[in-house]
Design a protein around this motif. Structure first.
Motif, short mmCIF file in Angstrom:
data_model
loop_
_atom_site.label_atom_id
_atom_site.label_comp_id
_atom_site.label_asym_id
_atom_site.label_seq_id
_atom_site.Cartn_x
_atom_site.Cartn_y
_atom_site.Cartn_z
N ALA A 9 -67.88 14.43 69.45
CA ALA A 9 -67.77 15.27 68.25
C ALA A 9 -66.64 14.77 67.36
CB ALA A 9 -67.54 16.72 68.65
N SER A 10 -65.53 14.36 67.96
CA SER A 10 -64.39 13.88 67.18
C SER A 10 -64.74 12.61 66.41
CB SER A 10 -63.20 13.62 68.10
OG SER A 10 -62.79 14.82 68.71
N PHE A 11 -65.49 11.71 67.03
CA PHE A 11 -65.88 10.49 66.33
C PHE A 11 -66.85 10.80 65.19
CE2 PHE A 11 -64.20 8.42 70.12
CZ PHE A 11 -63.43 7.44 69.51
N ALA A 12 -67.78 11.71 65.42
CA ALA A 12 -68.71 12.10 64.36
C ALA A 12 -67.96 12.78 63.22
CB ALA A 12 -69.78 13.02 64.92
N LEU A 13 -67.02 13.64 63.55
CA LEU A 13 -66.25 14.34 62.53
C LEU A 13 -65.32 13.37 61.80
CD1 LEU A 13 -65.53 17.61 64.49
CD2 LEU A 13 -67.15 17.30 62.61
N ALA A 14 -64.87 12.31 62.46
CA ALA A 14 -64.04 11.29 61.81
C ALA A 14 -64.80 10.65 60.65
CB ALA A 14 -63.60 10.24 62.81
N GLY A 15 -66.08 10.41 60.85
CA GLY A 15 -66.90 9.85 59.77
C GLY A 15 -66.94 10.78 58.58
N ALA A 16 -67.04 12.07 58.83
CA ALA A 16 -67.06 13.06 57.75
C ALA A 16 -65.70 13.09 57.04
CB ALA A 16 -67.42 14.43 58.30
N VAL A 17 -64.64 13.05 57.82
CA VAL A 17 -63.28 13.05 57.23
C VAL A 17 -63.10 11.82 56.35
CG1 VAL A 17 -60.82 12.83 57.77
CG2 VAL A 17 -62.23 14.45 59.05
N LEU A 18 -63.56 10.66 56.81
CA LEU A 18 -63.42 9.44 56.01
C LEU A 18 -64.16 9.54 54.68
CD1 LEU A 18 -63.63 6.57 58.65
CD2 LEU A 18 -61.70 7.16 57.19
N LEU A 19 -65.31 10.18 54.68
CA LEU A 19 -66.04 10.34 53.42
C LEU A 19 -65.28 11.23 52.45
CD1 LEU A 19 -69.79 10.64 54.48
CD2 LEU A 19 -68.56 8.67 53.56
N VAL A 20 -64.68 12.29 52.96
CA VAL A 20 -63.89 13.17 52.09
C VAL A 20 -62.67 12.42 51.56
CG1 VAL A 20 -62.52 15.29 52.03
CG2 VAL A 20 -64.72 15.28 53.21
N VAL A 21 -61.99 11.68 52.43
CA VAL A 21 -60.82 10.91 52.01
C VAL A 21 -61.21 9.87 50.97
CG1 VAL A 21 -59.10 9.21 52.79
CG2 VAL A 21 -59.51 11.28 54.12
N ALA A 22 -62.32 9.17 51.19
CA ALA A 22 -62.78 8.16 50.24
C ALA A 22 -63.09 8.77 48.89
CB ALA A 22 -64.00 7.43 50.79
N ALA A 23 -63.71 9.93 48.90
CA ALA A 23 -64.06 10.59 47.64
C ALA A 23 -62.82 11.00 46.85
CB ALA A 23 -64.94 11.81 47.91
N VAL A 24 -61.75 11.35 47.56
CA VAL A 24 -60.52 11.80 46.91
C VAL A 24 -59.64 10.62 46.50
CG1 VAL A 24 -58.37 13.07 47.29
CG2 VAL A 24 -60.54 14.02 48.09
N ARG A 25 -59.54 9.60 47.34
CA ARG A 25 -58.60 8.50 47.12
C ARG A 25 -59.10 7.41 46.20
NH1 ARG A 25 -56.06 5.79 52.12
NH2 ARG A 25 -55.21 4.59 50.43
N ARG A 26 -60.38 7.20 46.19
CA ARG A 26 -60.94 6.05 45.50
C ARG A 26 -60.76 6.14 43.99
NH1 ARG A 26 -66.27 6.26 46.85
NH2 ARG A 26 -65.83 5.29 48.82
N GLY A 27 -60.63 4.98 43.36
CA GLY A 27 -60.51 4.91 41.91
C GLY A 27 -61.88 4.85 41.26
N ASP A 28 -62.06 3.92 40.36
CA ASP A 28 -63.29 3.80 39.58
C ASP A 28 -64.34 3.00 40.35
OD1 ASP A 28 -65.17 3.83 37.59
OD2 ASP A 28 -64.15 2.34 36.34
N LEU A 29 -65.15 3.69 41.11
CA LEU A 29 -66.18 3.05 41.92
C LEU A 29 -67.25 2.40 41.05
CD1 LEU A 29 -67.25 2.49 44.76
CD2 LEU A 29 -68.46 4.67 44.65
N THR A 30 -67.53 2.98 39.90
CA THR A 30 -68.57 2.43 39.03
C THR A 30 -68.23 1.00 38.60
OG1 THR A 30 -69.06 4.65 38.24
CG2 THR A 30 -69.90 2.83 36.93
N SER A 31 -66.99 0.76 38.20
CA SER A 31 -66.63 -0.60 37.77
C SER A 31 -66.65 -1.57 38.95
CB SER A 31 -65.26 -0.60 37.08
OG SER A 31 -64.25 -0.21 37.97
N VAL A 32 -66.29 -1.11 40.14
CA VAL A 32 -66.34 -1.97 41.32
C VAL A 32 -67.79 -2.35 41.62
CG1 VAL A 32 -65.90 -2.09 43.81
CG2 VAL A 32 -64.21 -1.07 42.30
N ILE A 33 -68.68 -1.38 41.58
CA ILE A 33 -70.11 -1.65 41.86
C ILE A 33 -70.69 -2.55 40.78
CG2 ILE A 33 -72.39 -0.58 41.97
CD1 ILE A 33 -71.08 1.73 43.51
N ARG A 34 -70.31 -2.31 39.53
CA ARG A 34 -70.79 -3.14 38.43
C ARG A 34 -70.32 -4.59 38.63
NH1 ARG A 34 -69.17 -0.16 34.22
NH2 ARG A 34 -71.10 1.02 34.28
#
Length: 176
Positions: A9-34
């Motif tokens: 459960a902790s490993f599965a929840l770690a994946g969820a935590v990482l997604l929340v952290v990425a959504a908060v910390r990340r800068g301009d994803l659109t320009s990176v993808i472009r």
């Protein structure tokens, strides 16, 4: 809930935590993808929705777990597992076609790597059992909270390990 249930459960929840952290910390994803120039224009236009979508999926897993709501947890875990599979595929193609360019995973500078592809696959595999209802959500709120705390700890370890791998890759490339 036993230790044998708490660890997966902790490993599965770690994946969820990482997604929340990425959504908060990340800068301009659109320009990176472009800049990657891998996706068609109509998908690049959807890139601004990526960070909120991954943050919402991760938060829904955490909320479903903490609330003990199995249906929400299963649905959100399916979204997270699919997200990580898609990320692994995208990073593998990016690595193959563009090399170690910044991937935009948690910041704008860390490069795509085989380790990040592997981490995405492992997080998808770690989240998949939640879709099937395993481990069962414990009835005790304290156990649910403890599992989330352990998930956050595991996420921190994964972030730190990723940064160390990035530094080693940079120093190895510079030393040639």
């Amino acid at each position: 809930m036993t230790v044998f249930d708490m660890l997966p459960a902790s490993f599965a929840l770690a994946g969820a935590v990482l997604l929340v952290v990425a959504a908060v910390r990340r800068g301009d994803l659109t320009s990176v993808i472009r800049a990657h120039d891998l996706l068609p224009a109509y998908l690049v236009r959807l890139a601004p929705l990526a960070a909120p979508a991954e943050g919402l999926a991760g938060a829904a897993v955490l909320a479903g777990w903490l609330a003990g709501e199995a249906r929400l947890l299963r649905f959100a875990a399916a979204a997270v597992a699919l997200w990580y599979l898609a990320l692994a595929a995208y990073l593998a193609v990016l690595l193959r076609r563009r090399g170690g360019v910044p991937c935009g995973c948690l910041d704008e500078t860390s490069p795509a790597s085989a380790a990040k592809v592997g981490r995405a696959v492992l997080l998808a595999l770690a989240t998949a059992p939640l879709v099937a209802g395993w481990p069962p959500v414990p009835a005790e709120p304290g156990a649910r909270l403890l599992a989330c705390g352990l998930g956050a700890f595991v996420a921190g370890v994964l972030i730190t390990a990723g940064k160390v791998a990035d530094l080693r890759g940079t120093s190895a490339a510079g030393g040639r």
